[in-house]
Design an enzyme around this catalytic site. Structure first.
Site, PDB file in Angstrom:
ATOM      1  N   ASP A 173      39.937  43.878  33.438  1.00  0.00           N
ATOM      2  CA  ASP A 173      41.296  43.392  33.659  1.00  0.00           C
ATOM      3  C   ASP A 173      42.244  44.454  33.093  1.00  0.00           C
ATOM      4  OD1 ASP A 173      43.514  41.991  34.353  1.00  0.00           O
ATOM      5  OD2 ASP A 173      42.942  40.124  33.384  1.00  0.00           O
ATOM      6  N   TRP A 174      43.475  44.440  33.567  1.00  0.00           N
ATOM      7  CA  TRP A 174      44.435  45.507  33.236  1.00  0.00           C
ATOM      8  C   TRP A 174      44.765  45.470  31.730  1.00  0.00           C
ATOM      9  CZ3 TRP A 174      42.616  45.631  37.690  1.00  0.00           C
ATOM     10  CH2 TRP A 174      43.058  46.495  38.681  1.00  0.00           C
TER      11      TRP A 174
END
Ligand code: BGC
Length: 737
Positions: free
Chosen positions: A259-260
């Protein structure tokens, strides 16, 4: 020694014929190995981490294109600048917004999920995306969860059945799904710091099955690690979740995407399952260091560590193989089409899915559908507010979004050309009509106070035949929005006061709740009709009007239990949310003390009567279910089937979802009273009867045995229960194994 001179064309010809990786007739594994052995260390390092906000490079020298990803999951997000979160300002990135995934789950119709995936895939292809960051299948554990609207409800079986065709539809277009957020990302507050403590049984029986189905049945090509921690390790590099369960046990051969901003440690990223690193040093949404890509954990420092002999290339090659596989399935698949954007077929899909997902919760005195002669007053901010902007990474830039008031006005004028719909605001909530640089819609600024707006609405309501209130939540921070959870179960912006005041002067109130979560409804007995309208995207107004005017007979069913109050919810009644901070205030431990008893499993165990049970939803017609009968048993496959007749006893055509739950009557472990294990949505004309067959397998009877690490079926007596919701079981049959 004789020197043989070969003509120049020999050398140019030889590598060409040997380019197995370009030969689509060759097995994918051969192509992967061929490409792998051609790549330099730099090229390998490059393809396993981002080069921009949403892309990772391909291998230019070998003709492997860049991999462009994009959110997800409800439409294709507009492009941002290469290295900034600002909008790129394209003119070709307006999209169709499909209904949020809670609405999709509420259709209880896997065909709708397939249609969703296909339509989204076509939009993604046009936009040049190899991967869509979705769908999300985290379990709705608390109605405060800020991202529940992006997920598929509280039940692992329902979520599993719905996620598989979404993935298959999307990937049939040559666009990878990226199933998120794996795993245990069940609330948003402190999402980077939550360390989930959960039993093996709850992990396996509640939180993992939808991911498992996504991988094993859906064949997902990518999965996104979650922000939170499990067993003190961040889930983007988690030895148990990624290496042991996902890759070894389930045989996942795709890529694990971070995930970012979810990657925190090079060594763990190298060894514990991460394959592609994105968004490091951001909060995933807005902030971010500029051009930080070389400093990613899987970039230059990893390369140096390999050169210094701290790692062999074994782990790297494994990651590269997965990324290459992804390319061969997507960007290097020369059979995939070009896609198209904003087509009528996509709008039609969005409207159909929404129409099947809207849930009629209450309809006393048959107030709905509205009648053509009625004098209709519409009240509420959500009748005029765009809901496709906001909410975090799922925010979109739509070509169009039909607002509820507009959709209703259009359809009502067809019903009754003489009459018009009157509108008043009623309350003011969040007037922001933009998100991350996307500004759309008309201004909904309002200066008057809620008290003034309420007084105006009450005056008008006195004259109306029916008052339709569009209220609920929205996509602002602390509502249904990424990054935080809701801070209260109650409706915001004095909506309760508004509804109470309207109910005093008009007995025909219809409340349309726009949200991805349940809300408290203390006024429920005073309001005869309630509709759950979700966030349904581009066709919101049309789809809601379809249902309110009776053009579409509602058939949606709740994908979660709608509790009366927060203290009735397992996680809240046990005080386990949001958890306990460690002394250093860096990690917050959240123990899932309610264990496997999530959603209706908790309501059943504690004998709590919710406002509306899981699987519940009314229709404009009525149905009658017959007697459940066992019809066949396949010992070899471990499958057994049951059949039941269902009749439409009303006067209009409609659909009902027959739900089969299983109960293990005697077990050595604590088991839920019942668990959903099969369902079928059936369409019937008035008076028509159909026989429905529901089949379960061995897994439907089993529990996860933490002693043996296996699914276990204990011989004994079971019960199959059938009904139209978890709260309405109409027939049961016992069987033994
Ligand atoms: C979200 C992801 C999303 C990513 C990229 C993160 O903040 O948690 O779901 O895909 O950002 O926008």
């Amino acid at each position: 020694m004789r020197v043989i001179f070969l003509p120049f064309y020999f050398f140019t010809f030889l590598p060409l014929t040997a380019q197995v990786y370009l030969d689509e007739t060759k097995p994918i594994e051969q192509r992967v190995e061929d490409a792998l052995q051609r790549m330099t260390l730099d090229e390998k390092i490059a393809i396993i981490h981002a080069q921009s906000k949403f892309s990772a490079p391909g291998v230019k020298r070998l003709g492997i294109p860049d991999m462009w990803t994009d959110d997800g999951p409800h439409g294709v997000r507009p492009d941002v600048l290469w290295d900034e979160w600002e909008q790129a300002g394209q003119t070709n990135d307006s999209c169709v917004a499909f209904p949020a995934l809670t609405c999709l789950a509420a259709t209880w119709n896997p065909d709708m999920a397939r249609l969703y995936g296909i339509s989204l895939g076509e939009e993604a292809l046009y936009r040049g995306k190899g991967m869509i960051l979705g769908p999300g299948v985290n379990i709705n554990r608390t109605p405060l969860g800020g991202r529940n609207f992006e997920y598929m409800g509280e039940d692992p079986f329902l979520a599993a059945r719905m996620v598989v065709p979404y993935i298959q539809g999307l990937q049939s277009k040559g666009v990878s799904a990226c199933v998120k957020h794996y795993a245990l990302n069940n609330d948003e507050e402190y999402r980077h710091q939550v360390n989930v403590i959960v039993s093996d049984r709850a992990l396996r029986e509640i939180y993992l099955p939808a991911f498992e189905a996504a991988v094993r049945e859906g064949g997902a090509w990518a999965i996104m690690g979650a922000y939170n921690l499990y067993k003190n390790q961040h889930n983007c590099h988690n030895e148990i979740l990624l290496n042991k369960i996902l890759k070894q046990e389930w045989g996942f051969d795709g890529v694990v995407v971070s995930d970012w901003g979810g990657t925190h440690d090079m060594d763990q990223a190298v060894r514990y399952g991460l394959d592609m690193e994105f968004g490091t040093w951001t909060d995933g949404l807005t902030m971010g260091a500029t051009n930080a890509y070389d400093n990613y954990y899987l970039a230059l420092s990893y390369k140096r560590a390999i050169q210094e002999g701290r790692y062999t290339t074994q782990e790297l090659d494994e990651k590269v193989r997965r990324v290459l596989r992804l390319h061969f399935r997507t960007t290097m698949n020369h059979h995939r089409g070009y896609g198209f954007l904003c087509s009528e077929s996509h709008y039609a899909a969005a409207r159909r899915i929404a129409g099947e997902g809207i849930v009629l919760l209450k309809n006393d005195r048959g107030i709905l559908p509205i009648r053509k002669e009625s004098k209709v007053l519409v009240v509420g901010e959500n009748a005029i507010k765009m809901m496709t902007v906001g909410g975090g990474s799922s925010s979109l830039k739509v070509q169009r979004e039909v607002l509820p008031l507009d959709g209703l006005t259009t359809q009502f004028s067809i019903l009754n050309p003489q009459s018009s719909i009157d509108y008043v605001r009623g309350y003011v909530g969040d007037t922001v009509q933009s998100y991350n640089g996307v500004t759309v819609g008309r201004s909904i600024a309002e200066r008057r106070s809620n008290a003034e707006l309420r007084a105006e609405a009450v005056e008008k309501a006195k004259q109306a035949d029916v008052v339709i209130v569009f209220g609920g939540l929205n996509k602002a921070d602390y509502q249904d929005c990424e990054g935080h959870d809701r801070q209260q179960y109650e409706l915001p912006y004095e909506q309760n006061e508004l509804v109470e005041a309207l109910a005093q002067v008009n007995k025909n109130i219809v409340f349309v709740n726009i949200s991805g979560n349940a809300v408290a409804m203390p006024w429920i007995d005073k309001v005869p009709a309630i509709v759950q309208g979700w966030f349904i995207g581009s066709e919101a107004g049309n789809a809601l009007a379809d249902v309110l005017t009776g053009r579409v007979n509602p058939s949606g069913k709740l994908p979660f239990t709608w509790y009366r109050q927060l203290s009735d919810v397992g996680a809240h009644s046990l005080g386990t949310y949001p958890g306990t901070w460690r002394p250093a205030h860096d990690i917050i431990d959240e123990e899932y003390k309610e264990d496997i008893f999530v959603g209706y499993r908790w309501a059943d165990k504690k004998k709590v009567k919710p406002l509306f049970p899981f699987g519940y939803g009314l229709s404009y017609t009525t149905f009658k279910l017959g007697k459940l009968t066992p019809v066949s048993l396949d010992e070899g496959k471990g499958e057994r089937s049951f059949s039941i007749d269902i009749t439409n006893t009303g006067s209009v055509a409609g659909a009902e979802t027959v739900q089969l739950y299983i109960s293990d009557l005697k077990s050595s472990v604590d088991r839920p009273l019942k668990e959903l294990k099969a369902f079928k949505k059936v369409w019937l004309q008035p008076g028509e009867t159909k026989t429905v067959t529901l089949t379960i397998d061995r897994r439907a009877l089993s529990f996860w045995n933490p002693q043996t690490n296996e699914w276990t079926v204990e011989p004994g007596t079971f019960e199959a229960l059938v009904g139209t919701s978890a709260g309405n079981i109409t027939s049961k049959v016992r069987f033994t194994i």
